[in-house]
Design a protein around this motif. Structure first.
Motif, short mmCIF file in Angstrom:
data_model
loop_
_atom_site.label_atom_id
_atom_site.label_comp_id
_atom_site.label_asym_id
_atom_site.label_seq_id
_atom_site.Cartn_x
_atom_site.Cartn_y
_atom_site.Cartn_z
N ASP A 88 0.53 -1.16 -0.07
CA ASP A 88 -0.39 0.07 0.13
C ASP A 88 0.48 1.12 0.14
OD1 ASP A 88 -1.97 -1.60 0.15
OD2 ASP A 88 -2.88 -1.30 2.51
N ASN A 89 1.94 1.11 0.09
CA ASN A 89 3.04 1.99 0.54
C ASN A 89 3.10 2.63 -1.21
OD1 ASN A 89 5.19 3.94 0.72
ND2 ASN A 89 5.79 3.02 2.63
N LYS A 90 2.80 4.04 -1.78
CA LYS A 90 3.29 4.08 -2.91
C LYS A 90 5.11 4.36 -3.34
CE LYS A 90 -1.90 6.17 -3.47
NZ LYS A 90 -2.72 7.77 -4.15
N SER A 91 5.57 4.57 -2.58
CA SER A 91 6.94 5.59 -2.50
C SER A 91 7.33 3.96 -2.93
CB SER A 91 7.46 6.22 -1.29
OG SER A 91 7.56 5.30 -0.17
N GLN A 92 7.07 2.87 -2.75
CA GLN A 92 7.94 1.76 -2.63
C GLN A 92 7.60 0.75 -3.98
OE1 GLN A 92 7.25 -0.56 1.26
NE2 GLN A 92 8.08 0.77 2.60
N GLN A 93 6.30 1.55 -4.15
CA GLN A 93 5.94 0.58 -5.78
C GLN A 93 6.52 0.65 -6.66
OE1 GLN A 93 2.02 1.99 -6.16
NE2 GLN A 93 1.05 1.37 -4.57
N LYS A 94 6.71 1.41 -6.70
CA LYS A 94 8.21 1.87 -7.85
C LYS A 94 8.86 0.23 -7.57
CE LYS A 94 12.09 4.07 -10.66
NZ LYS A 94 12.42 5.44 -10.61
N SER A 95 9.75 0.60 -6.78
CA SER A 95 11.30 -0.51 -6.93
C SER A 95 11.36 -1.66 -6.42
CB SER A 95 12.04 -0.09 -5.12
OG SER A 95 10.38 -0.09 -4.24
N GLU A 96 9.71 -1.72 -5.78
CA GLU A 96 8.85 -3.47 -6.04
C GLU A 96 9.05 -3.95 -7.26
OE1 GLU A 96 6.35 -2.72 -1.79
OE2 GLU A 96 5.10 -2.80 -3.75
N THR A 97 8.43 -2.80 -8.09
CA THR A 97 8.19 -3.26 -9.42
C THR A 97 9.56 -3.46 -9.95
OG1 THR A 97 6.17 -2.30 -9.78
CG2 THR A 97 7.32 -2.93 -11.77
N LEU A 98 10.38 -2.56 -9.84
CA LEU A 98 11.82 -2.62 -10.11
C LEU A 98 12.27 -4.44 -10.04
CD1 LEU A 98 13.61 0.65 -10.03
CD2 LEU A 98 13.71 -0.37 -12.07
N ARG A 99 12.54 -4.65 -8.60
CA ARG A 99 13.21 -5.88 -7.89
C ARG A 99 12.32 -6.82 -9.36
NH1 ARG A 99 13.14 -2.89 -3.40
NH2 ARG A 99 10.79 -4.80 -2.61
N HIS A 100 10.88 -7.39 -9.52
CA HIS A 100 10.59 -7.90 -9.99
C HIS A 100 10.71 -8.18 -11.17
CE1 HIS A 100 7.50 -10.87 -10.60
NE2 HIS A 100 6.85 -10.55 -12.16
N LEU A 101 11.21 -7.00 -12.07
CA LEU A 101 11.25 -6.87 -13.61
C LEU A 101 12.48 -7.41 -13.90
CD1 LEU A 101 9.93 -3.73 -14.12
CD2 LEU A 101 8.75 -6.63 -15.50
N GLN A 102 13.69 -7.43 -12.83
CA GLN A 102 15.06 -6.91 -13.00
C GLN A 102 14.95 -9.40 -12.64
OE1 GLN A 102 16.09 -5.27 -9.67
NE2 GLN A 102 17.14 -3.19 -11.57
N LYS A 103 14.66 -9.35 -12.07
CA LYS A 103 14.74 -10.86 -12.14
C LYS A 103 14.03 -11.16 -13.15
CE LYS A 103 13.41 -14.37 -8.22
NZ LYS A 103 12.34 -15.13 -6.89
N TYR A 104 12.39 -10.94 -13.87
CA TYR A 104 12.56 -12.16 -14.85
C TYR A 104 12.17 -10.66 -16.20
CZ TYR A 104 10.34 -14.56 -10.90
OH TYR A 104 9.48 -15.18 -9.79
N PRO A 105 13.41 -10.83 -16.56
CA PRO A 105 13.59 -9.30 -17.79
C PRO A 105 13.38 -10.27 -19.45
CG PRO A 105 15.84 -10.75 -17.25
CD PRO A 105 14.51 -11.64 -16.14
N ASP A 106 12.42 -11.40 -18.72
CA ASP A 106 11.84 -11.98 -20.12
C ASP A 106 10.34 -12.15 -19.93
OD1 ASP A 106 11.40 -14.03 -18.45
OD2 ASP A 106 12.11 -14.67 -19.85
N THR A 107 9.27 -10.63 -19.50
CA THR A 107 8.49 -10.26 -19.15
C THR A 107 7.76 -9.77 -19.92
OG1 THR A 107 8.59 -10.15 -16.78
CG2 THR A 107 6.49 -8.52 -17.75
N ASP A 108 6.67 -9.80 -20.70
CA ASP A 108 6.23 -9.43 -22.75
C ASP A 108 5.28 -8.67 -22.09
OD1 ASP A 108 4.67 -11.56 -22.52
OD2 ASP A 108 5.33 -12.39 -23.78
#
Length: 371
Positions: A248-268
C-alpha cells in the motif's frame, strides 16, 4: 416532524394507490399499521393521508378508514409518485472515466423516469462514507446507490440498519462481506479469464499481473482469482513470475516493480489497473524496457499516453452498471426488496486499432454534493 419519514410514507401510499386504483373500494392501511411499518409516530402518517386527500387520491370514511378514490388517472398517479422520489449516489471520486460513465448511467435512468438525484463524493474515506450513509436518509432521499471506498473491509453499521429497516440501497463495483444486498458490477473473475485468453491468442508467453492487495476491495480479489484461473486454463501453469502484489506504500511500488522486472527480464506484457500505471512506467523507464506491452484495466490515460503506449484495454461497462443500479434501486423503492445481483462482461480491445472512448461525460454541477 421528520420530513424524510413523511415522504417515504407518501411515496409508499402513492405506489399502493397506483397498483390498486382499479379495485373498487380498496382500503388503505390504517394509521396505526403505517406508523408501525415505518417505525414512526402517527403524525407523519396523518400528514401524508391529509395531502393525498387534498390531491383527490384518497377519501376518509369516518369509523372505517382510508380508501382509494374512484376514477383516478394512473398516469397522473405515476407522475405524482415520481415527483416524490429522490435518490443519492455515494462515490469515492469523480476523477476517472469509469466513475463518469457510471454516473451517466444513473443520470439517464433518472432523467427517463423523472427522478431527482444527488451525487455525494466520499473522497475514498470510509469514515466520510459512513457519515454520508448516516445523514442521507434523514435528508429525504428514498434510496442510496453506494460505490464503496477502497480498503473498506467491513460493512457499515449503517448498512445493517438499512437491511433491518428495509431502506433501499444498491452496491456497485464491489460488495462488502456477509451483506445480502443488491450488487451491480463487472464480472471481474470472468474479465481476467477473457484477458488472459486474449494474451494467449496474441502470442504472449510471460505475462505478469501487477495489482494492489486483494484486501483493498472484493473486485481485486475476484480479478486475482480469475487471472489465476485463466493462466491455468490457457498456459497450464502459474508461477511467482506471473503475479506481483504491491504494498500500500506508494513510495515503494516503483522499487517493488523494479525488483520483479529485474528478476524476470523476459516479461512481455504487464496487466495493471490504470491508477497504478505511474510506478510501473517509472520502473520500465529506469530499466529501459521499451518492448513490454501494457494491458490496462479501464482507460485513464491522457492522449499523449495513448499515443506513446498504445496499450490493450480491459473496459468495464460503467454506463450499464449505473443504469442497472438506478433501475434496481427504483424497484426497491417501489416495494420489490428482493436482492438483485448483476455481473456484466468486459470488452478487451487493442487501442492501436480503435480508440476506447469518446470525451468523458461531464457531471452536472447541480447534482453534485461535496461534503
Amino acid at each position: 416532524m421528520d420530513t424524510s419519514v413523511y415522504k417515504k410514507i407518501t411515496s409508499y401510499l402513492l405506489e399502493l394507490i397506483s397498483r390498486n386504483a382499479t379495485i373498487p373500494n380498496f382500503k388503505l392501511p390504517s394509521e396505526r399499521v403505517l406508523a408501525a411499518t415505518f417505525d414512526a409516530s402517527r403524525k407523519p402518517v396523518r400528514h401524508a393521508y391529509e395531502e393525498l386527500i387534498e390531491r383527490g387520491y384518497v377519501t376518509r370514511v369516518h369509523g372505517c378508514g382510508y380508501f382509494i378514490c374512484d376514477n383516478i388517472k394512473t398516469d397522473d398517479l405515476l407522475t405524482a409518485f415520481q415527483k416524490n422520489i429522490r435518490i443519492s449516489f455515494v462515490i469515492p471520486s469523480i476523477t476517472t472515466h469509469y466513475s463518469h460513465t457510471i454516473i451517466s448511467g444513473v443520470a439517464d435512468f433518472c432523467k427517463e423516469y423523472k427522478i431527482e438525484y444527488t451525487i455525494h463524493v466520499s473522497d475514498g474515506l470510509p469514515e466520510k462514507e459512513d457519515s454520508l450513509l448516516h445523514s442521507i436518509p434523514r435528508s429525504g432521499s428514498l434510496g442510496i446507490i453506494l460505490f464503496p471506498a477502497d480498503n473498506d473491509a467491513t460493512y457499515h453499521s449503517e448498512l445493517i440498519r438499512f437491511s433491518i429497516r428495509k431502506y433501499p440501497f444498491v452496491m456497485v463495483d464491489r460488495r462488502l462481506p456477509n451483506l445480502d444486498a443488491s450488487f451491480i458490477a463487472t464480472d471481474d473473475h470472468q474479465a481476467m479469464i477473457d484477458a488472459v485468453q486474449f494474451l494467449y491468442q496474441n502470442g504472449y508467453h510471460n505475462p505478469v499481473y501487477i495489482t494492489p492487495s486483494p484486501a483493498m476491495a472484493s473486485s481485486v480479489d475476484s480479478r486475482i482469482n480469475g487471472y489465476t484461473h485463466g493462466l491455468l486454463k490457457c498456459y497450464q501453469m502459474i508461477s511467482p513470475r506471473n503475479l506481483l502484489i504491491l504494498s500500500d506504500n506508494k513510495s515503494q511500488q516503483k522499487s517493488e516493480t523494479l525488483r520483479h522486472l529485474q528478476k524476470y527480464p523476459d516479461t512481455d506484457i504487464i496487466i495493471v489497473q490504470g491508477s497504478l500505471r505511474t510506478p510501473i512506467l517509472a520502473a520500465m523507464k529506469a530499466l529501459k524496457l521499451q518492448d513490454i506491452k501494457l494491458m490496462i484495466f479501464d482507460d485513464e490515460l491522457s492522449y499523449a499516453e495513448h499515443e506513446l503506449l498504445k496499450p490493450y484495454f480491459i473496459l468495464q461497462d460503467g454506463y450499464r452498471i449505473g443504469y442497472a443500479a438506478a433501475q434496481t434501486l427504483y424497484n426497491h423503492i417501489l416495494g420489490d426488496m428482493r436482492p438483485v445481483v448483476k455481473l456484466l462482461p468486459v470488452e478487451v480491445i487493442d487501442s492501436e486499432k480503435e480508440m476506447p472512448f469518446d470525451d468523458a461525460w461531464d457531471v452536472p454541477d447541480e447534482n453534485l454534493t461535496k461534503v
